[in-house]
Enzyme design. Structure first.
Site, PDB file in Angstrom:
ATOM      1  N   TYR A 172       0.815  -1.214   0.000  1.00 44.36           N
ATOM      2  CA  TYR A 172       0.000   0.000   0.000  1.00 44.36           C
ATOM      3  C   TYR A 172       0.849   1.265   0.000  1.00 44.36           C
ATOM      4  O   TYR A 172       0.381   2.325  -0.417  1.00 44.36           O
ATOM      5  CB  TYR A 172      -0.924   0.056   1.217  1.00 44.36           C
ATOM      6  CG  TYR A 172      -1.990  -0.999   1.304  1.00 44.36           C
ATOM      7  CD1 TYR A 172      -2.302  -1.831   0.235  1.00 44.36           C
ATOM      8  CD2 TYR A 172      -2.700  -1.171   2.493  1.00 44.36           C
ATOM      9  CE1 TYR A 172      -3.276  -2.800   0.342  1.00 44.36           C
ATOM     10  CE2 TYR A 172      -3.686  -2.137   2.603  1.00 44.36           C
ATOM     11  CZ  TYR A 172      -3.966  -2.955   1.538  1.00 44.36           C
ATOM     12  OH  TYR A 172      -4.940  -3.907   1.660  1.00 44.36           O
TER      13      TYR A 172
ATOM     14  N   HIS B 261      -0.328 -11.652   2.158  1.00 40.34           N
ATOM     15  CA  HIS B 261      -1.276 -10.802   1.446  1.00 40.34           C
ATOM     16  C   HIS B 261      -2.096 -11.567   0.423  1.00 40.34           C
ATOM     17  O   HIS B 261      -3.276 -11.288   0.221  1.00 40.34           O
ATOM     18  CB  HIS B 261      -0.531  -9.648   0.758  1.00 40.34           C
ATOM     19  CG  HIS B 261      -1.397  -8.465   0.489  1.00 40.34           C
ATOM     20  ND1 HIS B 261      -0.958  -7.179   0.537  1.00 40.34           N
ATOM     21  CD2 HIS B 261      -2.708  -8.361   0.172  1.00 40.34           C
ATOM     22  CE1 HIS B 261      -1.942  -6.333   0.272  1.00 40.34           C
ATOM     23  NE2 HIS B 261      -3.015  -7.048   0.038  1.00 40.34           N
TER      24      HIS B 261
END
Length: 270
Positions: free
Chosen positions: A48, A106
Site C-alpha cells: 500500500y 497478502h
C-alpha cells in the site's frame, strides 16, 4: 465498539483500511482522523505504501500503542523465509513500532509454499515482533492448508466481502474453526452508497446505506470489516454503526439478494 473474539484475542470489529490513497499526507490525515473518531484497529500492507503514514499518525496521536491493533501484510515477493523476516523488520521500522498485532500473507503465491512463509511468521511471533498471524485472499482450501501448516492459530482470512459479494463457504469454515473473516472493500469501493435496499433499511434507523452495509457485516458471527476513506466525515460516519441492530428479517433480506441462504442459515443463526 464491538469485538470479534478469536484465538483468545478481542479484535475491534471495525478497523480502518489504508489502501487506495494517493499521498503520504492524505494517508496520515486519514489515519489521524480515524484514531480521533475512535478506530483502534488500523490495517495496512507493504504494497500500500501507507506504513510510514500509519506510523507517523499513531506516533502523533494521543492513543497509546497498547490500545491499538495494527495489521500489515507481506508483499508477494516477500514470501520466502528470509524475505518474510527481513521485510517484516522493515515494516516495523516504517511503522515506528516494536511489533505488529497481526501479520498476514497478502495473497497466495504458488512460487513459495505457504508452510515456508508461515514458518517465518511463526518465528517472528516467537521473537515478539508479531503477535498473531493470518492470511488474505485465500480460498477455503488454501485456508485449510494454512491452518494445517501454522503452529500458531490463523487469526483471520481477509477477503473482499459485502452485500454484493457472498462468501458462504468461507464464512461457514471460519465460524466452524473460530477464524475471523475480515471484509475488505466492505462498501464495494463506494458502490453501496446509493444502494436502494440499504437506504430503505437505513431510513428506519436514521442511518445511511453505507452504515447499514457495515452493520450487516459486523452483525455476522466471526466477521470484522475494514472500510477506508480519506474524507473525515465518512471516516466518522463509518464507525457510527454500533448504536443500532438489524432485525433477523433485514439480515435475511440482504443475504437473499445473492440467492438462497438455506446452506448458511444455521451458521448465521437465521
Amino acid at each position: 465498539m464491538e469485538y470479534v473474539t478469536t484465538a483468545g484475542v478481542d479484535v475491534p470489529a471495525l478497523g480502518f483500511g489504508t489502501a487506495r490513497m494517493d499521498s503520504h499526507e492524505e494517508r496520515r490525515r486519514a489515519v489521524s482522523a480515524a484514531l480521533d473518531a475512535g478506530y483502534r484497529h488500523v490495517d495496512t500492507a507493504q504494497i500500500y505504501g501507507s506504513e510510514p503514514a500509519v506510523g507517523e499518525a499513531v506516533r502523533d496521536s494521543a492513543v497509546d500503542r497498547a490500545d491499538l491493533f495494527l495489521t500489515t501484510k507481506l508483499a508477494g515477493d516477500n514470501r520466502a523465509y528470509d524475505d518474510a523476516v527481513a521485510s517484516t523488520r522493515a515494516s516495523l521500522d516504517r511503522l515506528d513500532t516494536d511489533y505488529v498485532d497481526l501479520l498476514l500473507i497478502h495473497s497466495p503465491n504458488d512460487d513459495v509454499p505457504h508452510a515456508e512463509t508461515l514458518r517465518a511468521m511463526n518465528d517472528l511471533r516467537e521473537d515478539g515482533l508479531v503477535r498473531h498471524v493470518g492470511v488474505s485472499n485465500f480460498s477455503v482450501e488454501q485456508l485449510r492448508e494454512a491452518m494445517d501448516a501454522s503452529e500458531a492459530p490463523i487469526l483471520t482470512n481477509q477477503v473482499e466481502y459485502h452485500v454484493r459479494e457472498r462468501r458462504d463457504d468461507l464464512l461457514g469454515l471460519c465460524v466452524e474453526e473460530g477464524v475471523m473473516l475480515t471484509a475488505y472493500s466492505p462498501l464495494d469501493v463506494g458502490g453501496l452508497a446509493d444502494d436502494g435496499d440499504l437506504a430503505e433499511i437505513g431510513d428506519r434507523y436514521g442511518k445511511t446505506a453505507s452504515q447499514v452495509a457495515l452493520r450487516w457485516l459486523v452483525q455476522q458471527p466471526m466477521v470484522s470489516a475494514v472500510p477506508m476513506s480519506s474524507d473525515p466525515e465518512h471516516v466518522r460516519s463509518n464507525v457510527d454503526v454500533f448504536d443500532f441492530e438489524l432485525t433477523a428479517e433485514e439480515m435475511r433480506r440482504l443475504f437473499e439478494r445473492g440467492g438462497p441462504i438455506d446452506a448458511i442459515r444455521s451458521t448465521l443463526g437465521l
